[in-house]
Design a protein around this motif. Sequence first.
Motif, short mmCIF file in Angstrom:
data_model
loop_
_atom_site.label_atom_id
_atom_site.label_comp_id
_atom_site.label_asym_id
_atom_site.label_seq_id
_atom_site.Cartn_x
_atom_site.Cartn_y
_atom_site.Cartn_z
N TRP A 131 -7.74 -1.21 -3.23
CA TRP A 131 -8.81 -2.19 -3.02
C TRP A 131 -10.04 -1.61 -2.34
N ILE A 174 -12.32 -0.66 -5.28
CA ILE A 174 -12.59 -1.91 -6.01
C ILE A 174 -13.57 -2.77 -5.21
N SER A 175 -13.38 -2.88 -3.90
CA SER A 175 -14.28 -3.67 -3.06
C SER A 175 -15.68 -3.07 -3.04
#
Length: 123
Positions: free
Chosen positions: A75, A78-79
Amino acid sequence: MSHADGYDRNGGAFPDEPRLTRDTAIRGPARPAPYIGAGILLAAAILFPLMPQLYSFDAPRLAGMPFFYWYQLLWVPISAILTGSAYWLVTKEDRRRRAEARAGGPPQAGSGSAGAGLGGGRP
């Protein structure tokens, strides 16, 4: 002062350039779609890592690392991508609104303020 400042040496505005006032619009009307899209992207980047029921598992392992750890690490990029996309949406909309205001020019005399509501002009 120089011409780039919008004023001549005596401090007067150039006649061919509009003078900025409190009522001069610097942005056109906003469209809600880019802001809603940016909010959804940011909400996904925040909420999905905060829901442990999605990733509180040991299997599948990746290079011996439990799913719990590599899901959290996944993440991070992705973030970053989601945040960058939200920023791009908002800045693109802001550029469009500024270009629209520049193309439209200053408000016409007697048309009222852009921020004037039912109560009339600004105090």
